[in-house]
Design a protein around this motif. Structure first.
Motif, mmCIF file in Angstrom:
data_model
loop_
_atom_site.group_PDB
_atom_site.id
_atom_site.type_symbol
_atom_site.label_atom_id
_atom_site.label_comp_id
_atom_site.label_asym_id
_atom_site.label_seq_id
_atom_site.Cartn_x
_atom_site.Cartn_y
_atom_site.Cartn_z
ATOM 1 N N UNK A 1 50.664 38.023 37.887
ATOM 2 C CA UNK A 1 49.929 39.188 38.394
ATOM 3 C C UNK A 1 48.569 39.284 37.719
ATOM 4 N N UNK A 2 47.648 39.965 38.378
ATOM 5 C CA UNK A 2 46.260 40.047 37.935
ATOM 6 C C UNK A 2 46.074 41.168 36.915
ATOM 7 N N UNK A 3 45.381 40.853 35.807
ATOM 8 C CA UNK A 3 45.114 41.867 34.777
ATOM 9 C C UNK A 3 43.636 41.921 34.395
ATOM 10 N N UNK B 1 49.944 26.622 35.368
ATOM 11 C CA UNK B 1 49.849 28.074 35.524
ATOM 12 C C UNK B 1 49.670 28.709 34.147
ATOM 13 N N UNK B 2 48.438 29.120 33.872
ATOM 14 C CA UNK B 2 48.123 29.721 32.583
ATOM 15 C C UNK B 2 47.602 31.134 32.775
ATOM 16 N N UNK B 3 47.683 31.941 31.696
ATOM 17 C CA UNK B 3 47.150 33.295 31.736
ATOM 18 C C UNK B 3 47.801 34.135 32.810
ATOM 19 N N UNK B 4 46.983 34.831 33.579
ATOM 20 C CA UNK B 4 47.508 35.680 34.649
ATOM 21 C C UNK B 4 48.284 34.870 35.685
ATOM 22 N N UNK C 1 53.593 53.559 44.805
ATOM 23 C CA UNK C 1 53.319 52.718 43.643
ATOM 24 C C UNK C 1 54.516 52.670 42.699
ATOM 25 N N UNK C 2 55.278 53.741 42.662
ATOM 26 C CA UNK C 2 56.493 53.748 41.842
ATOM 27 C C UNK C 2 57.464 52.680 42.341
ATOM 28 N N UNK C 3 57.680 52.636 43.661
ATOM 29 C CA UNK C 3 58.564 51.627 44.256
ATOM 30 C C UNK C 3 57.982 50.230 44.044
ATOM 31 N N UNK C 4 56.679 50.090 44.282
ATOM 32 C CA UNK C 4 56.026 48.787 44.134
ATOM 33 C C UNK C 4 56.188 48.240 42.723
ATOM 34 N N UNK C 5 56.000 49.104 41.737
ATOM 35 C CA UNK C 5 56.047 48.631 40.353
ATOM 36 C C UNK C 5 57.471 48.334 39.890
ATOM 37 N N UNK C 6 58.438 49.028 40.428
ATOM 38 C CA UNK C 6 59.835 48.695 40.122
ATOM 39 C C UNK C 6 60.151 47.282 40.615
ATOM 40 N N UNK C 7 59.684 46.987 41.832
ATOM 41 C CA UNK C 7 59.904 45.649 42.401
ATOM 42 C C UNK C 7 59.113 44.583 41.634
ATOM 43 N N UNK C 8 57.896 44.931 41.232
ATOM 44 C CA UNK C 8 57.068 43.979 40.493
ATOM 45 C C UNK C 8 57.687 43.658 39.134
ATOM 46 N N UNK C 9 58.203 44.678 38.459
ATOM 47 C CA UNK C 9 58.852 44.468 37.156
ATOM 48 C C UNK C 9 60.067 43.559 37.278
ATOM 49 N N UNK C 10 60.814 43.714 38.364
ATOM 50 C CA UNK C 10 62.005 42.875 38.540
ATOM 51 C C UNK C 10 61.635 41.412 38.779
ATOM 52 N N UNK D 1 45.385 35.684 44.213
ATOM 53 C CA UNK D 1 46.583 35.234 44.930
ATOM 54 C C UNK D 1 46.367 33.873 45.587
ATOM 55 N N UNK D 2 45.189 33.672 46.167
ATOM 56 C CA UNK D 2 44.891 32.380 46.789
ATOM 57 C C UNK D 2 44.936 31.251 45.758
ATOM 58 N N UNK D 3 44.319 31.498 44.593
ATOM 59 C CA UNK D 3 44.296 30.487 43.547
ATOM 60 C C UNK D 3 45.694 30.253 42.967
ATOM 61 N N UNK D 4 46.459 31.324 42.787
ATOM 62 C CA UNK D 4 47.807 31.198 42.235
ATOM 63 C C UNK D 4 48.688 30.336 43.136
#
Length: 326
Positions: free
Chosen positions: A231-233, A223-226, A287-296, A210-213
């Motif tokens: 988001x981090x993968x 901005x390449x890759x992740x 995590x369900x709520x978090x991932x819904x927001x992340x997908x959006x 996050x700091x680097x992004x």
């Protein structure tokens, strides 16, 4: 919990109810009973502190409009409860000579120190520091409904959860040295230590990313890759979408095992699991709520979800097929 503790707690509530029914609600009526029963059993004292924390965090949330007040106590209260119980149950030096007691206290303190530091560096203790999910949830709920959520879930339920998480530690402190240290304690200690290590590594990887992004965004870098996906993968996030949550859940299951060990393994399912089970279910929902927001926010997150498990990789995760889409 032994019968005397339940008896003290019930007696405390019954006495308060009787007194206020006769004399009305006033500090002069309630305070003497709280003082007497808190000194008779430190578990009652913890209930009182939990009640105060619930009221204060709720009040501050209403005053400030910041609904992450309980988060500020998340890494502090469980540690506080355990040490207060330890001081209240006997001579502290004698208590700390018991290996199982020492492990529970020190490991939980390590957990609290790590989480406090991580929360602090993200700005969680500032007046405006708030979980990014609450403003979004507020925007979808009627103000009255959100305040109901604030009272019953954010303030009451979460504060009760912080107390319930250390119920196994209360049993460990109550039992003391009656049950000798055994193999299950070693397993529990190993789970707790590895969980703390997992959280340290995963949180640091996420922090570095996050700091680097945001540095690249500020400097208008490439901005390449992740960094391009947002988001981090990689690292531990190549194996699990939420390795830090895996560490958090497994840590408290380790503490639960200490409680089972203190009962000499006579049962594997005990009432003290209520906090650990509740936390596990909470992470499923959050995590369900978090991932819904992340997908959006990041459309490619759906590809990542298909390739990498939410928590535990029972099989080797597949490679996310970002290139086919990008």
């Amino acid at each position: 919990m032994d019968y005397s503790t339940w008896s003290s707690t019930y007696g405390f509530l019954e006495t308060i109810w009787t007194e206020v029914s006769l004399k009305g609600w006033s500090l002069d009526t309630i305070y003497p009973n709280i003082l007497t029963l808190s000194t008779s059993d430190p578990f009652v004292y913890a209930l009182v502190i939990c009640g105060i924390a619930t009221f204060v965090t709720w009040l501050l949330s209403v005053i400030s409009g910041n609904y992450s007040q309980v988060d500020k106590l998340w890494s502090i209260l469980p540690v506080y409860y355990l040490w207060i119980w330890c001081f209240g149950m006997g001579e502290i030096r004698e208590m700390l000579q018991i290996t199982r007691v020492r492990l529970v206290l020190y490991l939980t303190t390590m957990w609290g120190a790590r989480l406090t530091y991580n929360f602090h560096r993200k700005g969680g203790y500032t007046w405006t520091g708030e979980d990014y999910r609450w403003p979004i949830i507020r925007s979808y709920l009627h103000p009255i409904l959100f305040q109901i959520l604030n009272v019953f879930f954010i303030a009451i339920w979460q504060n009760l959860l912080l107390l319930a998480l250390v119920f196994p530690g209360y049993v460990v402190l109550r039992v003391g040295d009656e049950v000798p240290y055994n193999w299950l304690d070693t397993v529990a200690a190993g789970i707790c230590l590895s969980s703390i290590f997992l959280e340290i590594v995963s949180d640091q990887q996420q922090w570095n990313f996050q700091e680097r992004k945001y540095e690249l965004i500020r400097t208008k870098g490439v901005l390449e890759g992740d960094y391009g996906r947002g988001f981090l993968t990689s690292g531990l996030f190549r194996l699990s979408r939420h390795p830090n949550y895996v560490g958090e859940m497994s840590f408290w299951w380790g503490i639960y095992l200490f409680g089972i060990s203190s009962m000499n393994g006579t049962t594997w399912f005990h009432w003290t699991s209520i906090g650990t089970l509740s936390l596990t279910f909470l992470f499923q929902a959050s995590t369900l709520v978090t991932e819904i927001l992340t997908e959006s926010k990041y459309p490619l997150y759906k590809v990542y979800k298909k390739a990498v498990p939410r928590f535990i990789p029972f099989t080797l995760p597949s490679e996310p097929e970002f290139k086919k889409i990008e």
